[in-house]
Motif scaffolding. Sequence first.
Motif, short mmCIF file in Angstrom:
data_model
loop_
_atom_site.label_atom_id
_atom_site.label_comp_id
_atom_site.label_asym_id
_atom_site.label_seq_id
_atom_site.Cartn_x
_atom_site.Cartn_y
_atom_site.Cartn_z
N CYS A 1 26.28 35.72 -39.87
CA CYS A 1 26.92 35.44 -40.50
C CYS A 1 26.78 34.32 -41.67
CB CYS A 1 28.30 34.40 -39.57
SG CYS A 1 30.20 33.91 -40.56
N HIS B 1 28.82 32.13 -43.11
CA HIS B 1 29.14 30.69 -43.00
C HIS B 1 28.21 29.78 -42.64
CE1 HIS B 1 31.61 27.43 -40.75
NE2 HIS B 1 31.44 27.62 -42.14
N ALA B 2 28.07 29.95 -40.91
CA ALA B 2 26.59 28.90 -41.00
C ALA B 2 25.96 29.55 -39.78
CB ALA B 2 27.35 27.83 -39.60
N GLY B 3 25.60 31.04 -39.79
CA GLY B 3 24.65 32.01 -39.12
C GLY B 3 24.53 32.26 -37.48
N CYS B 4 25.96 32.01 -37.46
CA CYS B 4 26.42 33.22 -35.72
C CYS B 4 25.74 34.47 -35.70
CB CYS B 4 27.00 32.49 -35.06
SG CYS B 4 27.56 31.02 -34.89
N CYS C 1 32.73 37.46 -36.24
CA CYS C 1 31.91 36.32 -36.25
C CYS C 1 32.96 35.68 -35.37
CB CYS C 1 31.78 35.38 -37.60
SG CYS C 1 30.61 33.41 -37.07
N CYS D 1 32.63 32.77 -33.40
CA CYS D 1 31.85 30.67 -34.03
C CYS D 1 32.84 30.34 -34.93
CB CYS D 1 30.76 31.21 -34.95
SG CYS D 1 29.48 30.83 -33.93
N HIS D 2 33.55 30.78 -35.59
CA HIS D 2 34.87 29.72 -36.34
C HIS D 2 35.22 31.15 -37.07
CE1 HIS D 2 31.23 27.54 -36.84
NE2 HIS D 2 31.45 26.94 -36.71
N GLY D 3 35.47 32.19 -36.70
CA GLY D 3 36.38 33.27 -36.98
C GLY D 3 36.47 34.30 -38.03
S1 FES Z 1 29.49 30.49 -38.50
FE1 FES Z 1 30.88 32.08 -38.59
S2 FES Z 1 32.93 31.83 -38.90
FE2 FES Z 1 30.97 29.77 -38.76
#
Ligand code: FES
Length: 143
Positions: A88, A90-93, A105, A107-109
């Motif tokens: 992802c 956003h933050a790497g998940c 994702c 982690c945060h959708g």
């Molecule tokens: S890491 Fe994927 S939505 Fe935040």
Amino acid sequence: MSASQSAARRTVLKGAAALAGAVGAGATLSACSTATDSGAGGPAVPKEPVELGPVADVPVGGSKLFRERKVVVSCPAEGQYKAFSAQCTHAGCVLDKIVEGEGNCPCHGSRFDVTTGKVLRGPASDPLPAVPVKAENGKLIAG
Ligand code: FES
């Protein structure tokens, strides 16, 4: 120190470690943004070719998440494959599943179109980076 004090101390230490890890990850992402030559910045994609598995794993018109390789592959037409990083932006998940063509994702959708890498739902704002992929001797090779 009692057992409950010890458990509380472990919890605090874990929290501190997680925070340090998050700060470290942010620093890594920042460093990658300026050091990458992909132009996309953000998460890493395979730098070396990696074998994903048999081409039959990705049906025509379908897609598959290779979570352990952090790659998602789709097959828009017979013999044609497209691949994107499954990390992802956003933050790497790492994406955890594909639902009706959308990479999720956990982690945060955020949601991504796995055939284009495009963001369908935030908080991510950058698309998934494309990854080279080819079929060779009946196997998919990414990177
Ligand atoms: S890491 Fe994927 S939505 Fe935040």
